[in-house]
Write a protein that holds these residues in place. Sequence first.
Motif, PDB file in Angstrom:
ATOM      1  N   MET A   1       0.834  -1.204   0.000  1.00 32.84           N
ATOM      2  CA  MET A   1       0.000   0.000   0.000  1.00 32.84           C
ATOM      3  C   MET A   1       0.873   1.259   0.000  1.00 32.84           C
ATOM      4  N   MET A   2       1.939   1.250   0.819  1.00 30.29           N
ATOM      5  CA  MET A   2       2.814   2.419   0.871  1.00 30.29           C
ATOM      6  C   MET A   2       3.600   2.570  -0.428  1.00 30.29           C
ATOM      7  N   ALA A   3       3.890   1.450  -1.092  1.00 31.49           N
ATOM      8  CA  ALA A   3       4.527   1.529  -2.401  1.00 31.49           C
ATOM      9  C   ALA A   3       3.611   2.263  -3.376  1.00 31.49           C
ATOM     10  N   ALA A   4       2.323   1.916  -3.347  1.00 30.82           N
ATOM     11  CA  ALA A   4       1.358   2.590  -4.219  1.00 30.82           C
ATOM     12  C   ALA A   4       1.278   4.081  -3.898  1.00 30.82           C
ATOM     13  N   LYS A   5       1.334   4.408  -2.628  1.00 23.37           N
ATOM     14  CA  LYS A   5       1.287   5.818  -2.233  1.00 23.37           C
ATOM     15  C   LYS A   5       2.533   6.559  -2.728  1.00 23.37           C
ATOM     16  N   LEU A   6       3.700   5.930  -2.563  1.00 21.86           N
ATOM     17  CA  LEU A   6       4.949   6.551  -3.004  1.00 21.86           C
ATOM     18  C   LEU A   6       4.965   6.728  -4.523  1.00 21.86           C
ATOM     19  N   PHE A   7       4.561   5.710  -5.253  1.00 22.56           N
ATOM     20  CA  PHE A   7       4.553   5.789  -6.712  1.00 22.56           C
ATOM     21  C   PHE A   7       3.623   6.909  -7.197  1.00 22.56           C
ATOM     22  N   GLY A   8       2.543   7.113  -6.468  1.00 17.80           N
ATOM     23  CA  GLY A   8       1.632   8.191  -6.844  1.00 17.80           C
ATOM     24  C   GLY A   8       2.232   9.561  -6.604  1.00 17.80           C
ATOM     25  N   SER A   9       2.950   9.723  -5.515  1.00 17.88           N
ATOM     26  CA  SER A   9       3.536  11.034  -5.199  1.00 17.88           C
ATOM     27  C   SER A   9       4.694  11.370  -6.135  1.00 17.88           C
ATOM     28  N   LEU A  10       5.405  10.346  -6.610  1.00 14.96           N
ATOM     29  CA  LEU A  10       6.543  10.577  -7.496  1.00 14.96           C
ATOM     30  C   LEU A  10       6.094  10.931  -8.923  1.00 14.96           C
ATOM     31  N   LYS A  11       4.970  10.371  -9.332  1.00 16.33           N
ATOM     32  CA  LYS A  11       4.384  10.665 -10.665  1.00 16.33           C
ATOM     33  C   LYS A  11       5.350  10.399 -11.816  1.00 16.33           C
ATOM     34  N   GLU A  12       6.198   9.405 -11.679  1.00 15.15           N
ATOM     35  CA  GLU A  12       7.108   9.022 -12.762  1.00 15.15           C
ATOM     36  C   GLU A  12       6.354   8.114 -13.739  1.00 15.15           C
ATOM     37  N   PRO A  13       6.395   8.406 -15.047  1.00 13.21           N
ATOM     38  CA  PRO A  13       5.630   7.615 -16.027  1.00 13.21           C
ATOM     39  C   PRO A  13       5.917   6.123 -15.969  1.00 13.21           C
ATOM     40  N   GLU A  14       7.183   5.750 -15.686  1.00 10.58           N
ATOM     41  CA  GLU A  14       7.524   4.338 -15.677  1.00 10.58           C
ATOM     42  C   GLU A  14       6.896   3.585 -14.497  1.00 10.58           C
ATOM     43  N   LEU A  15       6.335   4.335 -13.512  1.00  7.91           N
ATOM     44  CA  LEU A  15       5.709   3.696 -12.356  1.00  7.91           C
ATOM     45  C   LEU A  15       4.238   3.382 -12.580  1.00  7.91           C
ATOM     46  N   LEU A  16       3.653   3.953 -13.594  1.00 10.05           N
ATOM     47  CA  LEU A  16       2.226   3.744 -13.837  1.00 10.05           C
ATOM     48  C   LEU A  16       1.871   2.273 -14.067  1.00 10.05           C
ATOM     49  N   PRO A  17       2.665   1.508 -14.828  1.00 11.37           N
ATOM     50  CA  PRO A  17       2.340   0.068 -14.976  1.00 11.37           C
ATOM     51  C   PRO A  17       2.346  -0.680 -13.644  1.00 11.37           C
ATOM     52  N   TYR A  18       3.234  -0.271 -12.726  1.00 14.90           N
ATOM     53  CA  TYR A  18       3.280  -0.926 -11.416  1.00 14.90           C
ATOM     54  C   TYR A  18       2.025  -0.598 -10.606  1.00 14.90           C
ATOM     55  N   LEU A  19       1.533   0.613 -10.761  1.00 10.87           N
ATOM     56  CA  LEU A  19       0.304   0.984 -10.065  1.00 10.87           C
ATOM     57  C   LEU A  19      -0.894   0.220 -10.619  1.00 10.87           C
ATOM     58  N   LEU A  20      -0.906   0.029 -11.912  1.00 16.33           N
ATOM     59  CA  LEU A  20      -1.992  -0.768 -12.515  1.00 16.33           C
ATOM     60  C   LEU A  20      -1.920  -2.216 -12.035  1.00 16.33           C
ATOM     61  N   GLU A  21      -0.705  -2.685 -11.821  1.00 17.37           N
ATOM     62  CA  GLU A  21      -0.516  -4.029 -11.263  1.00 17.37           C
ATOM     63  C   GLU A  21      -1.065  -4.090  -9.840  1.00 17.37           C
ATOM     64  N   LEU A  22      -0.777  -3.048  -9.052  1.00 17.79           N
ATOM     65  CA  LEU A  22      -1.254  -2.997  -7.672  1.00 17.79           C
ATOM     66  C   LEU A  22      -2.760  -2.791  -7.597  1.00 17.79           C
TER      67      LEU A  22
END
Length: 347
Positions: free
Chosen positions: A274-295
């Motif tokens: 859950m905290m990974a999802a929160k961090l990925f959202g705050s960073l807003k790096e395009p390469e993290l979006l697939p990981y968020l979709l996975e989560l």
Amino acid sequence: MIKNEIFFLGVSATVILGLLFLILFYLVIRKWLEQRVRKKIDECMETLSPQIFEFISEGKISRHLHLDSDIKKKAAEELLTKFAANLTGEDETEKLRGFADSHLRNYFKQQLKSRRWSIRMNALYHIEDLHLTELQPQVLESARNEKVSHDERVQSLRILAAFQYEEIFDLLRSNSDYLSDGELRNIILRLNDHKFCEFILGFHKSGKQLKYAVVDAAGVRKDLKYVNFIESVYASYDGEARLRAVKALSSLGVVKDLSPYLKLRHSGDWKERMMAAKLFGSLKEPELLPYLLELLHDASWWVRSQAGQSIMLYPDGRKELQLVLETSNDSYAKDMAWEWINKGDFV
């Protein structure tokens, strides 16, 4: 026998009614006395207000200004607190503090020794509002007194932090086991950068509750100079301390290297995912979006919810969630996508 019982009941009822009448009489008299005192305080406030304001604004002290009774001191206390909440100029604030120190220091000292908890707490609140650093020894005595209530101890520590008390780190370290996360964090956030750095330097010898509060405070301060410290906590600790570090980095929205945090999305602990999802959202790096979709397809509702919220922070987040809604075979992911699409405007 029955007559005796009736007589006994009658006497008991009479006694109870008498006691209730006495209690009611006491409450009425007490209320009347309180209203009488309140009226006198209000009258004193009307008289003292222009005199005190003249001193604060122009530095002129009226020859009629004499705080020679507890009523007048109480009125001055309330007036100064009101003025303190509205003053912005340093010169006026310093004059107000000087006036309070000259006229009310002994008054507050007496209140801190009162047997009534409410009077002692009230004095502590006013000492903080008026920033009466001259009363630091008395506040310190309250913080160290084992007999004081929990609320008094917390308020005393809050004041000492606001006063930048020299030994605040040692004092908090010895009290941290008795304070909640929120209480510790609130106290630490009152410290200036110099004093806060002492807590960072002493981090590894602090108790776990104090560690958590320091990491939280570093995130709340939103100062990038604390990134190295927070990342070192993430690298050196596990469990709750590591979770707090990720949360703090999410508040800052910055990491120096993404790679150490990518593995969190595969953690066996749902809180870390859950905290990974929160961090990925705050960073807003395009390469993290697939990981968020996975989560978004995670087994935990909390992880999915945070992933959906984070996806909505991306420029194309709504489109990505709409795609999930239209193409995914995971009903839970689709439900979460629908939920965030419909409430995303309020994120």
